[in-house]
Design a protein around this motif. Structure first.
Motif, PDB file in Angstrom:
ATOM      1  N   THR A  27       0.839  -1.205   0.000  1.00  0.00           N
ATOM      2  CA  THR A  27       0.000   0.000   0.000  1.00  0.00           C
ATOM      3  C   THR A  27       0.871   1.251   0.000  1.00  0.00           C
ATOM      4  O   THR A  27       0.656   2.188  -0.774  1.00  0.00           O
ATOM      5  N   LYS A  96      -6.742   5.811   1.055  1.00  0.00           N
ATOM      6  CA  LYS A  96      -6.596   5.209  -0.283  1.00  0.00           C
ATOM      7  C   LYS A  96      -7.852   5.411  -1.128  1.00  0.00           C
ATOM      8  O   LYS A  96      -7.777   5.506  -2.352  1.00  0.00           O
ATOM      9  N   GLY A 196      -3.749   0.216  -4.828  1.00  0.00           N
ATOM     10  CA  GLY A 196      -3.432   0.584  -3.445  1.00  0.00           C
ATOM     11  C   GLY A 196      -4.616   0.393  -2.517  1.00  0.00           C
ATOM     12  O   GLY A 196      -4.462  -0.048  -1.377  1.00  0.00           O
ATOM     13  N   ARG A 197      -5.823   0.707  -3.014  1.00  0.00           N
ATOM     14  CA  ARG A 197      -7.024   0.519  -2.188  1.00  0.00           C
ATOM     15  C   ARG A 197      -7.288  -0.962  -1.940  1.00  0.00           C
ATOM     16  O   ARG A 197      -7.728  -1.367  -0.840  1.00  0.00           O
ATOM     17  N   THR A 199      -4.962  -3.423  -1.799  1.00  0.00           N
ATOM     18  CA  THR A 199      -3.994  -3.928  -0.807  1.00  0.00           C
ATOM     19  C   THR A 199      -4.343  -3.421   0.595  1.00  0.00           C
ATOM     20  O   THR A 199      -4.158  -4.122   1.581  1.00  0.00           O
ATOM     21  N   ALA A 200      -4.874  -2.173   0.673  1.00  0.00           N
ATOM     22  CA  ALA A 200      -5.255  -1.608   1.980  1.00  0.00           C
ATOM     23  C   ALA A 200      -6.378  -2.418   2.622  1.00  0.00           C
ATOM     24  O   ALA A 200      -6.468  -2.495   3.857  1.00  0.00           O
TER      25      ALA A 200
END
Length: 633
Positions: A27, A96, A196-197, A199-200
């Motif tokens: 992230t 994110k 990224g969102r 993985t977050a």
């Protein structure tokens, strides 16, 4: 080398296979990459492709950099509060999600080639990074133990610089695609934000550390309060200043790579990119080396080593740049690399960055370890505020020097020399750095130290470390093995030894004299020892009362019982092995420090820490038996 249990622990790279670290790492990696892809692509767009009357190309990079840093000054204080008040995984997911919205707006701006909208998105991405900063560094100590903290920080630091590098390279390549450059950048930025969102979403639960906190939405008063909060722990606050100085130092180099490449090295724009690659790889290697050199502890002895290397190679870069022959045409990357004269420049840059990695990672880990968990994120927010102020100051100072007629190499030289002064100032203000550096050097040159059972030395809380006394450097060897500072109760005569006496005074060691010789000094020593324990710190004592003259364990004196009667704390028995007969022990006619290398370099010595003893079980005889048993182990 550490004991076998810990030697079997996996390396820092193993964290990438664990849920408590990997989703967070990726992230952070994707966010840093996206920031830099977007900023660099926009810089190229307004510098080379668009003609914007109100934004001259020469000012584009400065304007974009300033807009990105501005939210750190305005909102860091608020973001620190949010990260302490709410679960960190929820804060990360919110940030994110915000990134996706900002990148969607940026995609629309790229499509319309609307520079005003894109600059607004730079500010919003700065806000995204401001919100993520405190939660990033407060998350790690919640999920990593003290032994993993240096490695985890090294991985994050390495990942960040690799992401910056890849983001800049990708931004430059994509925006240059004929006809579709802006669209390609828009799609890439949006794609990275969505990744990224995702993985977050997998980041594990990270409970709030201060859920009852009332948010103060006034950024000015809260910024001041955060700085006061950080100042409450002087070691932490001065470490924040040390990290901010590193950003000042690094920003001068990063900001001046293009003009350095063009006007000094006579290279084309790709040579400037090569310098960024060398710098990023150096930071990455230095960050990863921290865990190897620190042997899994937060080893702040690396910080002075890093500062020395930063100065040495910054100064040498000045001389390397002066030695370059003049050329008529701009070098390509291949032509630049083919000239041996340029190898020294690249080596200086790479090593300068490597030592900056050694400097910064242990400082970050120390701040995380020593900050109170309830307001750790707010301390990191204070760090981000100071970083932003120092980076702005570095831009203004470097700009003023260049405007006054200084060359880029002269600016690099000035910053390198200033680094030596700042480093000396910080290490005298916080002598713990200097003392750990001396211990680090001693236990890796004159001695080869093997440590067993160091996990028995507590990472927090008051305790007494009781050790046999073999040499004049026993305290320094103990410092090298301990995860945190130890205040020593020491024979007053050792303070008369040149250099060592100065070091022990710097370490705030407590001198003790025999009661018959100096009753006042004797009583004052016990008062000071009790204050150390009252403050929750480690107290180191040598119960024999003096350095052994024959190598044998002497009877233990009753002073430790007197300390425990006032304050019952655990006692950790420690044995130093094989130091007798070394340079710093008494061996020849009762004298020490004769024939420095009589046992050669890397003389093998050992330190064994045993299980803590409860105060009620401690007597001079029982403690001596425990230490004797450890000596035989």
């Amino acid at each position: 080398m550490h004991d076998t249990d810990h030697a079997k622990e996996p390396s820092q790279f193993a964290l990438l296979r664990q849920r408590r670290f990997a989703p967070f790492f990726w992230t952070q990696f994707l966010g840093a990459g996206n920031d830099n892809l977007f900023k660099f692509a926009l810089t190229i767009l307004v510098t080379y492709q668009l003609q914007v009357a109100w934004l001259p190309p020469a000012m584009a990079g400065l304007a974009i950099g300033a807009l990105f840093i501005l939210p750190f000054l305005l909102f860091s204080a608020t973001s620190g509060q949010l990260s302490d008040k709410y679960p960190k995984e929820l804060v990360i997911r919110f940030v994110k999600t915000l990134e996706i919205a900002v990148m969607a707006l940026a995609a629309w701006g790229f499509g319309r080639q609307d520079v005003a909208v894109l600059l607004a998105c730079v500010f919003l991405m700065g806000l995204h990074s401001t919100l993520f900063g405190p939660v990033k560094f407060a998350y790690l100590p919640q999920h990593l133990n003290e032994r993993e903290l240096t490695g985890g920080n090294g991985m994050v630091e390495m990942g960040t610089f690799v992401a910056i590098l890849l983001g800049n390279v990708a931004g430059g390549l994509l925006i240059a695609l004929p006809g579709i450059g802006a669209s390609a950048v828009a799609m890439a930025c949006l794609g990275l934000a969505v990744l990224g969102r995702l993985t977050a979403q997998v980041i594990p639960a990270s409970p709030a550390t201060d859920p009852a906190l009332r948010i103060n939405w006034n950024p000015v008063s809260e910024t001041w309060r955060n700085l006061q909060l950080a100042h409450g722990n002087l070691v932490v606050f001065r470490s924040l200043l040390g990290i901010s100085w590193m950003w000042f130092f690094g920003a001068v180099f990063l900001a001046n790579f293009p003009v350095f490449a063009k006007d000094v090295l006579h290279g084309d724009e790709h040579v400037a990119s090569l310098l960024l690659v060398v710098f990023s790889v150096g930071i990455g290697i230095g960050s990863l080396l921290c865990e190897v050199l620190s042997k899994r502890h937060v080893e702040i002895g690396l910080v002075p080593a890093g500062a020395i290397g930063m100065t040495v190679f910054a100064v040498d870069l000045y001389f390397a740049a002066r030695a370059l022959p003049p050329v008529a045409a701009a070098w390509s990357v291949a032509e630049f690399i083919a000239r041996p004269a340029h190898w020294r420049v690249m080596a200086d840059l790479g090593l300068l960055a490597l030592f900056a990695g050694l400097y910064s990672v242990p400082m970050y880990a120390l701040i995380q370890l020593r900050s109170q968990p309830t307001h750790r994120a707010r301390i990191i927010a204070a760090n981000n505020i100071l970083n932003a102020l120092f980076m702005i100051a570095s831009s203004l100072l470097a700009g003023a020097m260049l405007g006054a007629g200084f060359t880029v190499p002269q600016v690099f030289l000035a910053v390198g020399l200033a680094n030596a002064l700042v480093g000396a100032y910080i290490f005298l203000l916080v002598p713990e750095y200097l003392l750990r550096f001396v211990a680090f050097i001693l236990t890796r040159t004159m001695y080869r130290l093997r440590v067993v059972g160091d996990h028995h030395i507590p990472v927090q809380g008051a305790a007494i470390v009781a050790c046999n006394h073999v040499s004049f450097v026993d305290a320094i060897v103990l410092m090298a093995a301990s995860p945190r500072p130890i205040r020593f109760l020491m024979d007053h005569r050792i303070f008369r030894v040149p250099v060592l006496g100065w070091l022990f005074r710097l370490a705030k060691a407590i001198p003790i004299a025999p009661q018959k010789e100096d009753p006042a000094a004797y009583a004052a020593a016990f008062e000071a020892a009790d204050r150390v324990l009252a403050e929750g710190d480690l107290l180191g004592i040598f119960p024999e009362g003096g350095i052994t003259r024959d190598g044998e364990l002497q009877p233990f004196k009753a002073g430790i019982v007197k300390i425990l009667e006032r304050r019952a704390v655990p006692v950790i028995p420690v044995a130093l092995q094989n130091l007798w007969g070394s340079y710093f022990s008494r061996i020849e006619n009762g004298t020490a420090m004769v024939r420095p290398f009589r046992r050669g370099l890397f003389s093998r010595v050992g330190l064994v820490a045993g299980e803590p003893m409860v105060a009620e079980a401690v007597s001079p005889e029982a403690l001596r038996e425990r230490v004797a048993a450890l000596l035989r182990s």
